[in-house]
Design a protein around this motif. Structure first.
Motif, PDB file in Angstrom:
ATOM      1  N   LYS A  31       0.723  -1.129  -0.007  1.00  0.00           N
ATOM      2  CA  LYS A  31      -0.148   0.007   0.012  1.00  0.00           C
ATOM      3  C   LYS A  31       1.064   1.322   0.033  1.00  0.00           C
ATOM      4  N   PHE A  32       1.658   1.285   0.910  1.00  0.00           N
ATOM      5  CA  PHE A  32       2.710   2.339   0.793  1.00  0.00           C
ATOM      6  C   PHE A  32       3.304   2.552  -0.321  1.00  0.00           C
ATOM      7  N   ALA A  33       3.990   1.573  -0.954  1.00  0.00           N
ATOM      8  CA  ALA A  33       4.509   1.542  -2.387  1.00  0.00           C
ATOM      9  C   ALA A  33       3.679   2.039  -3.370  1.00  0.00           C
ATOM     10  N   GLU A  34       2.329   1.455  -3.221  1.00  0.00           N
ATOM     11  CA  GLU A  34       1.469   2.124  -4.272  1.00  0.00           C
ATOM     12  C   GLU A  34       1.136   3.428  -4.310  1.00  0.00           C
ATOM     13  N   GLU A  35       0.748   3.876  -2.804  1.00  0.00           N
ATOM     14  CA  GLU A  35       0.836   5.337  -2.789  1.00  0.00           C
ATOM     15  C   GLU A  35       1.524   6.421  -2.979  1.00  0.00           C
ATOM     16  N   HIS A  36       2.904   5.902  -3.045  1.00  0.00           N
ATOM     17  CA  HIS A  36       3.923   6.764  -3.252  1.00  0.00           C
ATOM     18  C   HIS A  36       4.594   6.468  -4.823  1.00  0.00           C
ATOM     19  N   ASP A  37       3.711   5.629  -5.612  1.00  0.00           N
ATOM     20  CA  ASP A  37       4.038   5.403  -6.622  1.00  0.00           C
ATOM     21  C   ASP A  37       5.529   5.003  -7.057  1.00  0.00           C
ATOM     22  N   LEU A  38       5.852   4.116  -6.240  1.00  0.00           N
ATOM     23  CA  LEU A  38       7.285   3.722  -6.152  1.00  0.00           C
ATOM     24  C   LEU A  38       7.523   2.862  -7.485  1.00  0.00           C
ATOM     25  N   ASN A 538       6.502 -10.461  -6.281  1.00  0.00           N
ATOM     26  CA  ASN A 538       4.988 -10.463  -6.811  1.00  0.00           C
ATOM     27  C   ASN A 538       4.038  -9.623  -6.360  1.00  0.00           C
ATOM     28  N   GLY A 539       4.376  -8.360  -6.335  1.00  0.00           N
ATOM     29  CA  GLY A 539       3.673  -7.251  -6.318  1.00  0.00           C
ATOM     30  C   GLY A 539       2.622  -6.734  -7.527  1.00  0.00           C
ATOM     31  N   GLU A 540       2.619  -5.402  -7.137  1.00  0.00           N
ATOM     32  CA  GLU A 540       1.673  -4.788  -8.523  1.00  0.00           C
ATOM     33  C   GLU A 540       2.608  -4.750  -9.727  1.00  0.00           C
ATOM     34  N   LYS A 541       3.723  -4.857  -9.625  1.00  0.00           N
ATOM     35  CA  LYS A 541       4.724  -4.853 -10.919  1.00  0.00           C
ATOM     36  C   LYS A 541       5.603  -6.089 -10.544  1.00  0.00           C
ATOM     37  N   PRO A 542       5.428  -7.366 -11.077  1.00  0.00           N
ATOM     38  CA  PRO A 542       5.786  -8.571 -10.435  1.00  0.00           C
ATOM     39  C   PRO A 542       7.372  -8.434 -11.057  1.00  0.00           C
ATOM     40  N   ILE A 543       8.403  -9.173 -10.608  1.00  0.00           N
ATOM     41  CA  ILE A 543       9.785  -9.181 -11.054  1.00  0.00           C
ATOM     42  C   ILE A 543      10.137 -10.795 -11.241  1.00  0.00           C
ATOM     43  N   TRP A 544      10.458 -11.218 -12.352  1.00  0.00           N
ATOM     44  CA  TRP A 544      10.970 -12.712 -12.347  1.00  0.00           C
ATOM     45  C   TRP A 544      12.628 -12.672 -12.914  1.00  0.00           C
ATOM     46  N   LYS A 545      12.891 -13.720 -12.689  1.00  0.00           N
ATOM     47  CA  LYS A 545      14.263 -13.992 -13.282  1.00  0.00           C
ATOM     48  C   LYS A 545      14.080 -15.024 -14.029  1.00  0.00           C
ATOM     49  N   PHE A 546      15.037 -14.824 -15.400  1.00  0.00           N
ATOM     50  CA  PHE A 546      15.250 -15.895 -16.508  1.00  0.00           C
ATOM     51  C   PHE A 546      16.322 -16.626 -16.529  1.00  0.00           C
ATOM     52  N   ARG A 547      16.035 -17.896 -16.747  1.00  0.00           N
ATOM     53  CA  ARG A 547      17.258 -18.683 -17.143  1.00  0.00           C
ATOM     54  C   ARG A 547      17.139 -19.545 -18.138  1.00  0.00           C
ATOM     55  N   GLY A 548      17.997 -19.340 -19.077  1.00  0.00           N
ATOM     56  CA  GLY A 548      18.033 -20.119 -20.523  1.00  0.00           C
ATOM     57  C   GLY A 548      18.768 -21.390 -20.451  1.00  0.00           C
ATOM     58  N   ASP A 549      19.140 -21.771 -19.360  1.00  0.00           N
ATOM     59  CA  ASP A 549      20.186 -22.888 -19.380  1.00  0.00           C
ATOM     60  C   ASP A 549      19.669 -23.918 -18.397  1.00  0.00           C
ATOM     61  N   LYS A 550      19.605 -25.086 -18.955  1.00  0.00           N
ATOM     62  CA  LYS A 550      19.040 -26.140 -18.144  1.00  0.00           C
ATOM     63  C   LYS A 550      19.984 -26.486 -16.869  1.00  0.00           C
ATOM     64  N   PRO A 551      19.311 -26.202 -15.835  1.00  0.00           N
ATOM     65  CA  PRO A 551      20.354 -26.564 -14.499  1.00  0.00           C
ATOM     66  C   PRO A 551      20.830 -28.050 -14.457  1.00  0.00           C
TER      67      PRO A 551
END
Length: 682
Positions: A31-38, A538-551
């Motif tokens: 809520k804090f982040a949203e109201e401050h448009d972070l 996983n907030g209003e603007k989710p952030i993901w990490k991408f991996r292209g090589d099979k572990p």
DNA sequence: GCCCCTTCGGAACCCAATGT
DNA sequence: ACATTGGGTTCCGAAGGGGC
């Protein structure tokens, strides 16, 4: 501290209650982040005022305190009153975009046509549609151009002095420019040209890079030597102990990240006993205006197959050279340009520093030495009026220096309340940064385990290439609450580049689009390639990490087991023939589903009837055709037919319609284990 | 400054395979 | 027998790009 359950965040005279779980801010933070448009890249300073109450200052990309920026936009002209609130920071950040911003890459026709075409969403968001009005564009140097805004044909274009604007600002194909709408009277709106810089192939428009980590990575500090200016193909040497201790000898490529967070691909190589950068150095050097004698920090932030190094120069210049007040802050000091000196205050002491053309000169080094400034320290200047600045110094522990010193003296402190009175810490506003491996609080970093995070793995399918989206697995969408959610998502790839894509749900499926194509191309993803996306925040603007090589082990999707050429499980080469592959379900169940095209061509849709199948040896089977829902099946008798013809998974078979009466008769052409066999029969 | 054709992005639809 | 899921196609509006 463990008993503390809530914190109170104060900003702009308002308060927010945020749940504290361990050392993490949880419920209430969004809520804090949203109201401050972070936004990603915003920078927060938390000043503890006791009893878990924090005064939070927010800095955006202009280097200035957000509160003050908003104040300015309102057009208030009470300079003295305003300056009381002003702060600026001296640290690299990235740009954030809102509806009032428009960023574009300059195309050849922008210049040749003599007009700029604005995207519809930007025009709508700013009420520029169906409008003809004058427009003023002001550039970074405060020069103004009179332009004309015309909307027709569902397009909004900017004419007038646009060509002159392009020429004077030296805009060329591939440059990118950012405009910000600034309200100015009723009929005239000002689109303010914020900045333009050359984009390069490794820095697509959409990318915004994550900030560098804390000072924990392998690094060395050196100065630019004359050999750095010799021929481009000559090696730009790296210290051999650094090279060996980090195993760089075996690498042939490296990504350099500069202070503007642009990435540069360089070639590594050996010459005699030396090792260093072979190709790409000249471009990097020129683009960053690197001069002989400059001191720089070379920090290895990722030592994968293609290592990533952050190269910073201005941090050092803060200490050894004379820092400059950020351009973005200068406008807030209007009326003070007659001052020849500034007063810096820190820890109750003051320093008189000479100001020359907004550069802090004589007296600065004394300030830097006496405050023991180091590489990576961050300073916050609070303008108190009359060119007096209160300076807060933060070191790599993210804590105010004053407090850090106190901690050292009081190792094992118990007097929490007393200590907290002085405590300030900083953190990136975005959870992505907080949770990334490098920038995690130390205790958390040690337990970081990507496997415990929500993620999904998949294979690049043909449609991912032909279309501009990726469909996300349903379980993943539900797990992360992105079903029916329309939002941006930031994806950080293996080269530490960040990509802004979009999530949208259509047809009960969640899609990753809006930049998917660009992301796919830049990461060289082709049909059959492995991909893994891991949720970082996983907030209003989710952030993901991408991996292209099979572990590890092979990951085979259920459908991957049937390669592309087998995907058309059944393809009728005429209306009376059907070729089929025996699928696993055909063995488990007492039916075989007919291709809809074949069923339609033979009038079998919604039909329930008997069926006779004869083979080449004139054996025959009585079966039934049945319709369940959308599908038409060979039902009763299928199991017997399958067993007696020894059909196994993967076998191919062909049926030919002999007659199509009330009880159709088909001819069965046996099974074929290989495609070549099938063709020989046909 | 205006018009028109091409390309692109993405929403909706179709269909096959498989789960329950 | 129906539901769910995933891959692929089609269509249409928006944006790009170029000609006059």
């Amino acid at each position: 501290m463990n008993h503390i359950k809530h914190a109170i965040l104060k900003s702009m005279g308002k308060k927010w209650l945020v749940k504290v779980n361990g050392w993490r801010l949880e419920e209430g933070w969004e809520k804090f982040a949203e109201e401050h448009d972070l936004h990603l890249g915003d920078f927060l300073v938390f000043k503890h005022e006791g009893d878990m109450e924090f005064e939070v200052s927010i800095f955006d990309s202009s280097h200035c305190d957000r509160e003050y920026t908003e104040y300015l936009l309102e057009g208030v002209d009470n300079a003295e009153e305003t300056f009381k609130k002003v702060k600026f920071k001296e640290a690299a950040t990235h740009n954030c975009r809102g509806q009032s911003h428009y960023q574009c890459i300059v195309r050849p026709n922008y210049i040749s046509n003599g007009y700029l075409r604005l995207p519809k969403h930007f025009a709508i968001a700013n009420g520029l549609t169906n409008k003809k009005c004058d427009l003023i564009v002001r550039d970074e140097r405060q020069r103004s151009w009179n332009l004309r805004l015309v909307a027709y044909d569902s397009c909004v274009r900017v004419y007038g002095e646009w060509s002159n604007f392009c020429i004077v600002n030296n805009l060329k194909k591939g440059d990118y420019v950012t405009f910000e709408i600034v309200p100015y009277g009723e009929k005239i709106c000002t689109i303010k040209h914020l900045r333009h810089k050359k984009s390069d192939v490794t820095t697509p428009m959409s990318q915004t890079l994550a900030s560098t980590s804390a000072d924990t990575n392998p690094h060395f500090i050196s100065t630019i030597k004359p050999y750095a200016f010799t021929k481009a193909l000559l090696v730009r040497y790296l210290p051999m102990d650094f090279v060996k201790s980090n195993g760089l000898m075996s690498r042939s490529e490296m990504i350099l990240i500069d202070e503007k967070q642009r990435s540069w691909s360089v070639w590594l190589g050996q010459t005699g006993h030396q090792f260093g950068i072979k190709r790409g150095w000249t471009q990097f050097r020129n683009a960053n205006g690197i001069q002989l004698g400059d001191t720089y920090k070379f920090e290895l932030t990722n030592n994968g197959t293609i290592p990533i190094a952050h190269v910073s120069i201005s941090f050092i210049s803060l200490v050894h050279d004379y820092p400059k007040i950020p351009i973005g802050f200068l406008k807030y000091l209007k009326g003070h340009d007659q001052h020849e000196h500034a007063i810096l205050r820190s820890a109750g002491k003051t320093w008189l520093v000479k100001v020359n053309g907004w550069r802090l000169e004589e007296g600065w080094k004394k300030f830097a030495n006496e405050n023991d400034l180091h590489l990576g320290d961050m300073l916050v200047f609070r303008h108190e009026g009359d060119m007096e600045f209160e300076v807060s110094i933060f070191d790599s522990s993210h804590c105010d220096r004053e407090y850090a010193e106190y901690l050292q003296q009081e190792a094992g402190f118990n007097n929490v309340e007393e200590t907290c009175k002085k405590f300030e810490f900083k953190g990136k506003s975005n959870l992505c940064i907080m949770s990334s491996g490098e920038a995690l609080p130390y205790a958390e970093a040690a337990t970081y385990n990507p496997c415990s995070r929500s993620h999904f793995e998949c294979i690049v399918k043909p449609y991912c290439i032909t279309h501009s989206y990726l469909r996300l697995p349903k379980h993943f969408a539900m797990e992360n609450d992105i079903f029916n959610k329309k939002c941006d998502v930031i994806i950080r790839d293996e080269r530490q580049r960040s990509w802004k894509l979009r999530l949208a749900t259509h047809d009960c499926r969640v899609h990753l689009l809006g930049g998917w194509r660009e992301f796919r191309v830049a990461n060289d993803l082709n049909v059959g390639d492995y991909m893994m996306f891991e949720v970082i925040a996983n907030g209003e603007k989710p952030i993901w990490k991408f991996r292209g090589d099979k572990p590890n082990a092979n990951i085979v999707s259920t459908r991957k087991a049937f390669p592309k050429e087998e995907f058309a499980t059944c393809s009728s080469f005429t209306q009376s023939h059907v070729e089929c592959i025996v699928r696993p379900y055909c063995l488990k169940r007492n039916y075989y589903r007919l291709p809809r095209g074949f069923a339609r061509a033979n009038g079998l849709i919604n039909t329930k009837c008997g069926l006779v199948i004869r083979d080449e040896r004139q054996r025959s089977w009585n079966l039934r055709i049945d319709t369940y829902g959308y599908g038409v099946y060979i039902a009763k008798g299928w199991s017997k037919f399958r067993v007696e013809n020894d059909l196994k998974e993967g076998d191919r078979m062909m049926f030919e319609v002999v007659s199509n009466g009330e009880k159709p008769i088909w001819k069965f052409y046996g099974k074929f284990s290989h495609l070549s066999n099938l063709f020989s029969v046909i």
